[in-house]
Write a protein that holds these residues in place. Structure first.
Motif, short mmCIF file in Angstrom:
data_model
loop_
_atom_site.label_atom_id
_atom_site.label_comp_id
_atom_site.label_asym_id
_atom_site.label_seq_id
_atom_site.Cartn_x
_atom_site.Cartn_y
_atom_site.Cartn_z
N GLY A 128 0.81 -1.21 0.00
CA GLY A 128 0.00 0.00 0.00
C GLY A 128 0.84 1.25 0.00
N HIS A 129 0.24 2.34 -0.50
CA HIS A 129 0.93 3.63 -0.58
C HIS A 129 -0.06 4.76 -0.35
CE1 HIS A 129 1.92 7.25 -3.03
NE2 HIS A 129 3.05 7.13 -2.36
N GLU A 130 0.35 5.71 0.46
CA GLU A 130 -0.36 6.98 0.57
C GLU A 130 0.67 8.06 0.82
OE1 GLU A 130 -3.00 7.31 4.13
OE2 GLU A 130 -2.46 5.21 4.37
N ALA A 131 0.31 9.32 0.56
CA ALA A 131 1.30 10.38 0.62
C ALA A 131 0.71 11.69 1.10
CB ALA A 131 1.92 10.60 -0.75
N VAL A 132 1.60 12.51 1.65
CA VAL A 132 1.31 13.91 1.93
C VAL A 132 2.29 14.68 1.07
CG1 VAL A 132 1.27 15.72 3.67
CG2 VAL A 132 0.62 13.38 4.30
N ARG A 133 1.76 15.41 0.09
CA ARG A 133 2.61 16.13 -0.86
C ARG A 133 2.37 17.63 -0.73
NH1 ARG A 133 -0.29 12.48 -4.39
NH2 ARG A 133 -1.43 14.36 -4.89
N ASP A 134 3.39 18.39 -0.97
CA ASP A 134 3.28 19.84 -0.97
C ASP A 134 2.96 20.31 -2.39
OD1 ASP A 134 3.42 22.53 -0.55
OD2 ASP A 134 5.53 22.55 0.08
N ASP A 135 1.77 19.95 -2.87
CA ASP A 135 1.38 20.28 -4.24
C ASP A 135 1.28 21.79 -4.48
OD1 ASP A 135 1.33 17.61 -4.84
OD2 ASP A 135 -0.85 17.43 -4.88
N VAL A 136 0.97 22.57 -3.44
CA VAL A 136 0.88 24.02 -3.60
C VAL A 136 2.24 24.57 -4.01
CG1 VAL A 136 0.46 26.20 -2.39
CG2 VAL A 136 -1.11 24.29 -2.09
N THR A 137 3.30 24.08 -3.39
CA THR A 137 4.65 24.53 -3.77
C THR A 137 4.94 24.14 -5.21
OG1 THR A 137 5.50 24.56 -1.52
CG2 THR A 137 7.12 24.28 -3.28
N MET A 138 4.61 22.90 -5.59
CA MET A 138 4.84 22.47 -6.97
C MET A 138 4.08 23.38 -7.94
SD MET A 138 3.80 19.02 -9.06
CE MET A 138 2.08 19.34 -8.76
N LEU A 139 2.81 23.62 -7.67
CA LEU A 139 2.00 24.45 -8.57
C LEU A 139 2.51 25.89 -8.62
CD1 LEU A 139 -1.54 23.03 -7.73
CD2 LEU A 139 -0.18 22.61 -9.80
N SER A 140 3.03 26.38 -7.50
CA SER A 140 3.60 27.74 -7.53
C SER A 140 4.89 27.75 -8.34
CB SER A 140 3.81 28.30 -6.12
OG SER A 140 4.86 27.64 -5.47
N GLN A 141 5.69 26.69 -8.26
CA GLN A 141 6.91 26.61 -9.06
C GLN A 141 6.60 26.56 -10.55
OE1 GLN A 141 8.82 23.17 -7.26
NE2 GLN A 141 9.74 24.41 -5.63
N LEU A 142 5.46 26.01 -10.91
CA LEU A 142 5.04 25.94 -12.32
C LEU A 142 4.30 27.20 -12.77
CD1 LEU A 142 3.86 22.22 -12.52
CD2 LEU A 142 6.07 23.20 -13.24
N GLY A 143 4.02 28.13 -11.84
CA GLY A 143 3.33 29.36 -12.19
C GLY A 143 1.83 29.23 -12.24
N VAL A 144 1.29 28.15 -11.65
CA VAL A 144 -0.15 27.88 -11.70
C VAL A 144 -0.87 28.45 -10.48
CG1 VAL A 144 -1.88 26.03 -11.75
CG2 VAL A 144 0.22 25.83 -13.08
N PHE A 145 -0.20 28.45 -9.33
CA PHE A 145 -0.85 28.91 -8.09
C PHE A 145 0.12 29.75 -7.30
CE2 PHE A 145 -2.10 28.58 -3.66
CZ PHE A 145 -3.42 28.94 -3.74
N PRO A 146 -0.12 31.06 -7.13
CA PRO A 146 -1.17 31.79 -7.82
C PRO A 146 -0.86 31.85 -9.32
CG PRO A 146 0.23 33.31 -6.61
CD PRO A 146 0.71 31.93 -6.30
N PRO A 147 -1.88 31.95 -10.15
CA PRO A 147 -1.63 31.85 -11.58
C PRO A 147 -0.85 33.05 -12.13
CG PRO A 147 -3.94 32.33 -11.16
CD PRO A 147 -3.29 32.10 -9.83
N SER A 148 0.21 32.73 -12.85
CA SER A 148 0.89 33.80 -13.59
C SER A 148 0.02 34.05 -14.83
CB SER A 148 2.30 33.38 -13.99
OG SER A 148 2.27 32.47 -15.07
N PRO A 149 -0.05 35.28 -15.30
CA PRO A 149 -0.89 35.55 -16.48
C PRO A 149 -0.53 34.67 -17.67
CG PRO A 149 -0.25 37.60 -15.43
CD PRO A 149 0.52 36.50 -14.73
N ALA A 150 0.75 34.47 -17.92
CA ALA A 150 1.16 33.69 -19.09
C ALA A 150 0.70 32.24 -18.98
CB ALA A 150 2.68 33.75 -19.25
N VAL A 151 0.90 31.63 -17.80
CA VAL A 151 0.50 30.23 -17.64
C VAL A 151 -1.02 30.11 -17.66
CG1 VAL A 151 0.52 28.24 -16.06
CG2 VAL A 151 2.62 29.56 -16.44
#
Length: 189
Positions: A128-151
């Motif tokens: 079995g597998h479960e996780a706690v991920r810092d997806d907000v940091t990942m999305l901010s690194q990609l420019g999605v959260f908060p959204p950059s205008p270009a992304v």
């Protein structure tokens, strides 16, 4: 393999898509609780779901790595603290109950964020597998959260033109094909 080696093997299998390694560390009844945001093939039990998950993540992130920061174990569980690192060179498609939820067009940006994984172990394999991920940091690194205008504009354009749906179909098909190839290879427990 001891539980630490099993944990390391799982993340190496995710980095590489290695059928043999996935089969060596994951039980045929393996269940990934985190597969709900992935293509449906990632929810398959056993090594097939692991290989499908690898294809899904590697289709979005080149140079995908999971450097391990720490491991703690007891008789039937392993806790792994690690970083997920890579370069978003392909669309990162997230799903909800098997349908397209969000497609992030390739940004060319690096991700590097922390995760904690809990693995259940039984009879020398991960079950079995479960996780706690810092997806907000990942999305901010990609420019999605908060959204950059270009992304934000690219994501809207991808949705309106159907590129997001095509990316979802493509990665779902690739993940399913990898899972089927593993199942057909006879590489199971």
């Amino acid at each position: 393999m001891n539980t630490t080696e099993l944990a390391r093997g799982l993340f190496q299998a995710l980095e590489s898509g290695d059928f043999g390694l996935a089969t060596a560390v994951v039980a045929k009844e393996f269940h990934n609780r985190e597969a709900s945001v992935s293509p449906t093939a990632c929810a398959l039990p056993g090594p097939a779901g692991v290989v499908a998950s690898s294809v899904w993540m590697r289709s979005a992130f080149s140079n995908l790595r999971f450097p391990i920061l720490g491991i703690a174990t007891n008789d039937d569980q392993v806790w792994v603290r690690l970083r997920m690192q890579g370069l978003q060179s392909g669309p990162f498609v997230r799903f909800h109950e098997g349908s397209l939820d969000q497609a992030i067009p390739p940004t060319g940006k690096k991700i590097d964020f922390e995760q904690i994984h809990t693995l259940t172990v039984s009879d020398g394999n991960i079950t079995g597998h479960e996780a706690v991920r810092d997806d907000v940091t990942m999305l901010s690194q990609l420019g999605v959260f908060p959204p950059s205008p270009a992304v934000a504009l690219r994501m809207i354009a991808w949705k309106v033109t159907g590129r997001a749906a095509r990316a979802a179909d493509l990665v779902s098909g690739e993940a399913a094909a990898a899972a089927k190839a593993l199942q057909n290879s006879g590489s199971h427990h």
